[in-house]
Design an enzyme around this catalytic site. Structure first.
Site, PDB file in Angstrom:
ATOM      1  N   LYS A  34       0.838  -1.202   0.000  1.00 53.53           N
ATOM      2  CA  LYS A  34       0.000   0.000   0.000  1.00 53.53           C
ATOM      3  C   LYS A  34       0.879   1.260   0.000  1.00 53.53           C
ATOM      4  O   LYS A  34       2.090   1.184   0.275  1.00 53.53           O
ATOM      5  CB  LYS A  34      -0.921  -0.037   1.226  1.00 53.53           C
ATOM      6  CG  LYS A  34      -1.929  -1.204   1.200  1.00 53.53           C
ATOM      7  CD  LYS A  34      -2.813  -1.191   2.436  1.00 53.53           C
ATOM      8  CE  LYS A  34      -3.862  -2.289   2.374  1.00 53.53           C
ATOM      9  NZ  LYS A  34      -4.754  -2.261   3.569  1.00 53.53           N
ATOM     10  N   TYR A  74     -12.431  -2.506  -3.311  1.00 53.59           N
ATOM     11  CA  TYR A  74     -12.966  -2.639  -1.948  1.00 53.59           C
ATOM     12  C   TYR A  74     -14.501  -2.594  -1.931  1.00 53.59           C
ATOM     13  O   TYR A  74     -15.082  -2.246  -0.912  1.00 53.59           O
ATOM     14  CB  TYR A  74     -12.390  -1.533  -1.055  1.00 53.59           C
ATOM     15  CG  TYR A  74     -10.976  -1.797  -0.575  1.00 53.59           C
ATOM     16  CD1 TYR A  74     -10.649  -2.968   0.122  1.00 53.59           C
ATOM     17  CD2 TYR A  74      -9.957  -0.867  -0.786  1.00 53.59           C
ATOM     18  CE1 TYR A  74      -9.349  -3.206   0.576  1.00 53.59           C
ATOM     19  CE2 TYR A  74      -8.654  -1.106  -0.327  1.00 53.59           C
ATOM     20  CZ  TYR A  74      -8.365  -2.278   0.354  1.00 53.59           C
ATOM     21  OH  TYR A  74      -7.078  -2.518   0.817  1.00 53.59           O
ATOM     22  N   ASN A 137      -1.965  -0.139   7.346  1.00 52.21           N
ATOM     23  CA  ASN A 137      -1.435  -1.488   7.612  1.00 52.21           C
ATOM     24  C   ASN A 137      -0.600  -2.064   6.457  1.00 52.21           C
ATOM     25  O   ASN A 137      -0.406  -3.268   6.365  1.00 52.21           O
ATOM     26  CB  ASN A 137      -2.548  -2.442   8.075  1.00 52.21           C
ATOM     27  CG  ASN A 137      -3.629  -2.648   7.044  1.00 52.21           C
ATOM     28  OD1 ASN A 137      -3.506  -2.195   5.906  1.00 52.21           O
ATOM     29  ND2 ASN A 137      -4.673  -3.352   7.414  1.00 52.21           N
ATOM     30  N   HIS A 140      -1.840  -5.372   1.309  1.00 49.31           N
ATOM     31  CA  HIS A 140      -3.106  -6.033   0.997  1.00 49.31           C
ATOM     32  C   HIS A 140      -2.816  -7.434   0.491  1.00 49.31           C
ATOM     33  O   HIS A 140      -1.840  -7.651  -0.229  1.00 49.31           O
ATOM     34  CB  HIS A 140      -3.879  -5.273  -0.106  1.00 49.31           C
ATOM     35  CG  HIS A 140      -5.021  -6.098  -0.631  1.00 49.31           C
ATOM     36  ND1 HIS A 140      -6.246  -6.141  -0.002  1.00 49.31           N
ATOM     37  CD2 HIS A 140      -5.103  -6.958  -1.684  1.00 49.31           C
ATOM     38  CE1 HIS A 140      -7.039  -6.988  -0.660  1.00 49.31           C
ATOM     39  NE2 HIS A 140      -6.365  -7.485  -1.684  1.00 49.31           N
ATOM     40  N   GLU A 151      -9.583 -10.167  -8.033  1.00 48.54           N
ATOM     41  CA  GLU A 151      -8.648  -9.044  -7.881  1.00 48.54           C
ATOM     42  C   GLU A 151      -7.541  -9.082  -8.933  1.00 48.54           C
ATOM     43  O   GLU A 151      -7.166  -8.039  -9.484  1.00 48.54           O
ATOM     44  CB  GLU A 151      -8.058  -9.047  -6.453  1.00 48.54           C
ATOM     45  CG  GLU A 151      -9.124  -8.694  -5.411  1.00 48.54           C
ATOM     46  CD  GLU A 151      -8.676  -8.887  -3.967  1.00 48.54           C
ATOM     47  OE1 GLU A 151      -7.495  -9.239  -3.737  1.00 48.54           O
ATOM     48  OE2 GLU A 151      -9.504  -8.685  -3.063  1.00 48.54           O
TER      49      GLU A 151
HETATM   50  P1  DAT Z   1      -7.707  -7.030   5.169  1.00 46.13           P
HETATM   51  O1  DAT Z   1      -6.911  -5.919   4.535  1.00 46.13           O
HETATM   52  O2  DAT Z   1      -6.952  -7.666   6.305  1.00 46.13           O
HETATM   53  O3  DAT Z   1      -8.217  -8.040   4.177  1.00 46.13           O
HETATM   54  P2  DAT Z   1     -10.421  -5.988   5.298  1.00 46.13           P
HETATM   55  O4  DAT Z   1     -10.602  -6.567   3.942  1.00 46.13           O
HETATM   56  O5  DAT Z   1     -11.421  -6.330   6.334  1.00 46.13           O
HETATM   57  O6  DAT Z   1      -8.977  -6.357   5.872  1.00 46.13           O
HETATM   58  O7  DAT Z   1     -10.361  -4.405   5.180  1.00 46.13           O
HETATM   59  C1  DAT Z   1      -9.652  -3.794   4.149  1.00 46.13           C
HETATM   60  C2  DAT Z   1      -8.843  -2.659   4.700  1.00 46.13           C
HETATM   61  O8  DAT Z   1      -9.734  -1.683   5.252  1.00 46.13           O
HETATM   62  C3  DAT Z   1      -7.916  -3.031   5.846  1.00 46.13           C
HETATM   63  O9  DAT Z   1      -6.682  -3.543   5.399  1.00 46.13           O
HETATM   64  C4  DAT Z   1      -7.759  -1.717   6.525  1.00 46.13           C
HETATM   65  C5  DAT Z   1      -9.115  -1.072   6.349  1.00 46.13           C
HETATM   66  N1  DAT Z   1      -9.955  -1.282   7.541  1.00 46.13           N
HETATM   67  C6  DAT Z   1     -10.544  -2.426   7.922  1.00 46.13           C
HETATM   68  N2  DAT Z   1     -11.213  -2.276   9.070  1.00 46.13           N
HETATM   69  C7  DAT Z   1     -11.049  -0.980   9.414  1.00 46.13           C
HETATM   70  C8  DAT Z   1     -11.502  -0.175  10.496  1.00 46.13           C
HETATM   71  N3  DAT Z   1     -12.269  -0.681  11.462  1.00 46.13           N
HETATM   72  N4  DAT Z   1     -11.114   1.108  10.509  1.00 46.13           N
HETATM   73  C9  DAT Z   1     -10.352   1.638   9.544  1.00 46.13           C
HETATM   74  N5  DAT Z   1      -9.893   0.949   8.490  1.00 46.13           N
HETATM   75  C10 DAT Z   1     -10.236  -0.338   8.437  1.00 46.13           C
HETATM   76 MG    MG Z   2      -9.643  -7.877   2.691  1.00 47.38          MG
END
Ligand code: DAT
Ligand code: MG
Length: 177
Positions: A34, A74, A137, A140, A151
């Site tokens: 990212k 997303y 974080n 991805h 994707e």
């Molecule tokens: P991942 O990236 O582990 O697959 P995800 O698909 O649930 O997680 O969410 C995508 C991204 O969205 C994640 O990397 C960071 C952001 N995100 C997820 N939950 C969040 C939250 N509660 N607050 C802010 N950003 C969040």
């Molecule tokens: Mg995800």
């Protein structure tokens, strides 16, 4: 008669290229460093971990993704309050989009990444070692084979992905099936 025999033979020849005999394509996943990972100089560190594990790079591009692409990427999170901010952060600078290949790569990449929340991620994982907040974080990774296929198709044109034989394949895998 001869023409149909020749076309049959050419189909067979195309099907069994040395490439396909030596290494049938294994599972693929979509990984992105990212924009925060790029800004913090962690691209090499992340690629190093996937290479050292034994996974094979099938595609990679350094790019600034459009908000349209990221909104699509997303889309399953569209009703979350953090969705607009997430898309904006992901579009805020260049990222590295990658396709990695190997047996079990979708699940293993998620283990290597750690949990969505860095605070829940164990040391030794990418998120556990290099970041603090969920909204920054750094990496991805697709969460299932189905989303990996979606994707990869969203981020790469077919000709941007390369099938190739890794020289050390037989030292990473016991069998080449
Ligand atoms: P991942 O990236 O582990 O697959 P995800 O698909 O649930 O997680 O969410 C995508 C991204 O969205 C994640 O990397 C960071 C952001 N995100 C997820 N939950 C969040 C939250 N509660 N607050 C802010 N950003 C969040
Ligand atoms: Mg995800």
């Amino acid at each position: 008669m001869l023409a149909s025999l020749l076309s049959f033979l050419s189909v067979i020849a195309r099907k069994f290229t040395p490439e396909s005999i030596m290494s049938a394509q294994r599972e693929r996943t979509f990984i992105a460093v990212k924009p925060d990972g790029v800004q913090r100089g962690l691209v090499g560190e992340i690629i190093k971990r996937f290479e050292a594990k034994g996974f094979k790079l099938a595609g990679m591009k350094f790019m600034k993704a459009s908000e349209e692409l990221l909104k699509q990427h997303y889309i399953d999170l569209a009703d979350k309050p953090f969705y607009p901010g997430l898309c904006k952060y992901m579009a805020s600078g260049p990222l590295v989009a990658m396709c990695w290949e190997g047996t079990g790569v979708v699940k293993t990449a998620r283990v290597m990444m750690g949990e969505t929340r860095p605070a829940d991620s164990k040391p030794g994982t990418i998120r556990g070692d290099f970041c603090i907040e969920v909204g920054r974080n750094i990496i991805h990774g697709s969460d299932s084979i189905e989303s990996a296929n979606k994707e990869i198709a969203l981020w790469f044109r077919p000709e941007e992905l390369t099938s190739w034989t890794q020289a050390n394949d037989s030292w990473i895998y016991e069998s080449n099936e």
